[in-house]
Design a protein around this motif. Sequence first.
Motif, PDB file in Angstrom:
ATOM      1  N   ASP A  95      17.431  35.696 -36.677  1.00  0.00           N
ATOM      2  CA  ASP A  95      17.168  36.458 -35.453  1.00  0.00           C
ATOM      3  C   ASP A  95      15.753  37.022 -35.443  1.00  0.00           C
ATOM      4  N   LEU A  96      15.314  37.566 -36.576  1.00  0.00           N
ATOM      5  CA  LEU A  96      13.964  38.120 -36.659  1.00  0.00           C
ATOM      6  C   LEU A  96      12.907  37.034 -36.471  1.00  0.00           C
ATOM      7  N   ALA A  97      13.089  35.911 -37.137  1.00  0.00           N
ATOM      8  CA  ALA A  97      12.105  34.832 -37.040  1.00  0.00           C
ATOM      9  C   ALA A  97      12.059  34.246 -35.635  1.00  0.00           C
ATOM     10  N   ASP A  98      13.221  34.007 -35.033  1.00  0.00           N
ATOM     11  CA  ASP A  98      13.260  33.491 -33.664  1.00  0.00           C
ATOM     12  C   ASP A  98      12.541  34.430 -32.705  1.00  0.00           C
ATOM     13  N   ARG A 136      12.659  27.750 -28.140  1.00  0.00           N
ATOM     14  CA  ARG A 136      12.427  27.087 -26.860  1.00  0.00           C
ATOM     15  C   ARG A 136      11.535  25.852 -27.051  1.00  0.00           C
ATOM     16  N   ASP A 137      11.889  24.769 -26.372  1.00  0.00           N
ATOM     17  CA  ASP A 137      11.106  23.525 -26.408  1.00  0.00           C
ATOM     18  C   ASP A 137      10.978  22.957 -27.820  1.00  0.00           C
ATOM     19  N   LEU A 138      12.056  23.011 -28.583  1.00  0.00           N
ATOM     20  CA  LEU A 138      12.013  22.500 -29.956  1.00  0.00           C
ATOM     21  C   LEU A 138      11.861  20.984 -29.951  1.00  0.00           C
ATOM     22  N   LEU A 139      10.834  20.502 -30.655  1.00  0.00           N
ATOM     23  CA  LEU A 139      10.536  19.069 -30.711  1.00  0.00           C
ATOM     24  C   LEU A 139      11.128  18.387 -31.929  1.00  0.00           C
ATOM     25  N   GLY A 140      11.074  19.049 -33.075  1.00  0.00           N
ATOM     26  CA  GLY A 140      11.505  18.402 -34.305  1.00  0.00           C
ATOM     27  C   GLY A 140      11.420  19.348 -35.476  1.00  0.00           C
TER      28      GLY A 140
END
Length: 314
Positions: A95-98, A136-140
């Motif tokens: 949660d903190l990292a996100d 958001r918008d995770l590519l890989g």
Amino acid sequence: MTAAAEPAPSRLVADVDGVPMSALLAEAPRPRAVIVALHGGATTSAYFDAPNRPRLSLLRTGAALGFTVLALDRPGYGASSVRPERMTTAEERVDLADAAVDRFLASRPRGAGVLLMGHSLGCELAVRMAAGERVRDLLGLEISGTGRHYRPAAAEILTGRFRDGSSPASRASGVHDLVWGGDGLYPERIASEAGVLVPGPPHEGSVARSWPHDFPAVAARVRVPVHYTLAEHEGVWRSGPAGLADVTAMFTAAPRVTAEEQAGGGHNLSLGLSAMAYHLRVLAFAEECALARERSDRRRPSERVRTVGEEAPR
């Protein structure tokens, strides 16, 4: 512009629900994509900006080639080390990292999207973030310095040290040899230079014990392309074809999983003499993911105009 000519990365600090989170940022004006890099145990975001060696820096190389690179100090490191009680569980750390990534990138362009990159114990956080739905918008996802099975010598040393909560990057000779071993793999004295090694937070001992057991279940939830890099001279995890197969087999829901061995690399790939070669592989993977996202985006308009009940093209 070369990596050596890139300006020094910026130091950022943001308040995330009462926890100060810090990072290093190297920005491209119009980024192709953003690399969010998560360091391993007993180091900080400085791991991705090799001291006094700009050619080995992921941050500078990425920016020179048109990628914004955000190297986050993982929960328990950097500014957040003052609040250890807020990061005792994996869920709290994710949660903190996100939230920190969202905060740091809120007003900044992401290009095609975000590639998560983890090294060593940073892979635990990177894989958990990729398995969630908040980036958001995770590519890989790119991971290195991790695996499914410790090498026998590493298991004996690490299991013993972790029983009392010690850091895996302790300067004790046995652990030092695991992560820095191998003649001619690293620049001289880099392990002792400022900013590279720091004390690890208390929770990391339990993370290192549990991650090989938790890894398969978390990996099975990742639904983006995955690239795994295994150092030729990896001292902690099982190496060779068996080590590559151990990891690739776990990402059962990913649309594409590739794995490569980095020639001339040791456990700490981003600080080794082969760092430039490794970083170029990571950026090539990011470019492939960006192209795949663009192809997907071009197909979406035709999919949206289909009438209800109309069969999709085969």
